[in-house]
Design a protein around this motif. Structure first.
Motif, mmCIF file in Angstrom:
data_model
loop_
_atom_site.group_PDB
_atom_site.id
_atom_site.type_symbol
_atom_site.label_atom_id
_atom_site.label_comp_id
_atom_site.label_asym_id
_atom_site.label_seq_id
_atom_site.Cartn_x
_atom_site.Cartn_y
_atom_site.Cartn_z
ATOM 1 N N GLU A 211 7.911 3.150 -32.769
ATOM 2 C CA GLU A 211 8.312 4.456 -33.290
ATOM 3 C C GLU A 211 7.357 5.549 -32.822
ATOM 4 N N GLU A 212 6.083 5.235 -32.757
ATOM 5 C CA GLU A 212 5.095 6.213 -32.288
ATOM 6 C C GLU A 212 5.320 6.545 -30.822
ATOM 7 N N HIS A 215 8.173 8.861 -30.765
ATOM 8 C CA HIS A 215 7.762 10.131 -31.352
ATOM 9 C C HIS A 215 7.003 10.962 -30.323
ATOM 10 N N THR A 219 8.037 14.607 -28.843
ATOM 11 C CA THR A 219 7.102 15.734 -28.894
ATOM 12 C C THR A 219 6.922 16.371 -27.519
#
Length: 222
Positions: A211-212, A215, A219
């Motif tokens: 998920e990071e 993300h 971004t």
């Protein structure tokens, strides 16, 4: 499918059962059918624990350093290489799993046609989840392509992801469970439980990390 010892099966009321004693008794009877110090069992446990640890450590190392990508001059080739190693390790794990079942006695309560067909049904369900998951993700998506910077455009929500999170892991676990029941193997059932535990731990680390990664992608794209 399972037959409890007579001393546990004849309880008249559930309210009068001491569940801690029942669980301990059932576990004692179950473990009496196997030898957890047997070398083939120990080797199987090793590979069950080692495999997810290996691919998580290597994938995170690759995500941090891009070393495999530099070696193979392509993130795709590097991912295929790691995927091939993971497949070989999984074949080895399955072989060790089979040898562990062969070396241990069978559980009489499961050594029957109903037990065999129940196990076969579980294996079929597991295969459906594993194969459909692979088809939905593809080779790169299945074998940690996101750690190599190969990200999917959108989250996969089709079957089997529409009915189950991490269907590859749970499908594999179900295959092992069905296989163990087909062979009436208490050792196999214990190894399946260890597999489920190791996969659960792996998912606790993989989920947030993946998920990071996405993300960070979102971004950067803003």
């Amino acid at each position: 499918m399972y037959h409890l010892p007579h001393s546990l099966d004849c309880c008249e009321g559930l309210g009068n059962v001491d569940y801690s004693k029942v669980d301990l008794s059932a576990m004692a009877v179950f473990f009496s059918y196997m030898d957890v110090t047997d070398s083939s069992f120990v080797v199987a446990v090793f590979f069950i624990a080692f495999n997810p640890l290996f691919w998580n450590l290597v994938a995170r190392w690759e995500h941090r350093t891009r070393s495999l990508t530099r070696i193979f001059h392509s993130p795709y080739t590097a991912c295929y290489f790691l995927g091939a190693i993971i497949l070989l390790l999984n074949f080895l794990r399955t072989h060790c799993f089979a040898e562990a079942m062969k070396s241990q006695p069978k559980l009489e309560a499961l050594d029957s046609l109903p037990g065999y067909y129940s196990g076969a049904g579980l294996m079929a369900i597991g295969i459906i989840f594993v194969v459909s998951s692979f088809l939905a993700l593809g080779f790169v998506g299945t074998f940690l392509g996101d750690y190599f910077g190969i990200l999917m455009e959108a989250k996969v929500t089709c079957f089997p992801f529409s009915v189950l999170d991490n269907p590859m892991y749970w499908g594999s676990t179900t295959i092992y469970l069905g296989w163990s029941i087909m062979h009436a193997s208490p050792a196999g059932i214990i190894l399946t439980a260890i597999t489920a535990l190791c996969y659960t731990i792996a998912m606790l680390y993989e989920g947030p990390f993946t998920e990071e990664i996405y993300h960070q992608k979102a971004t950067k794209s803003k």
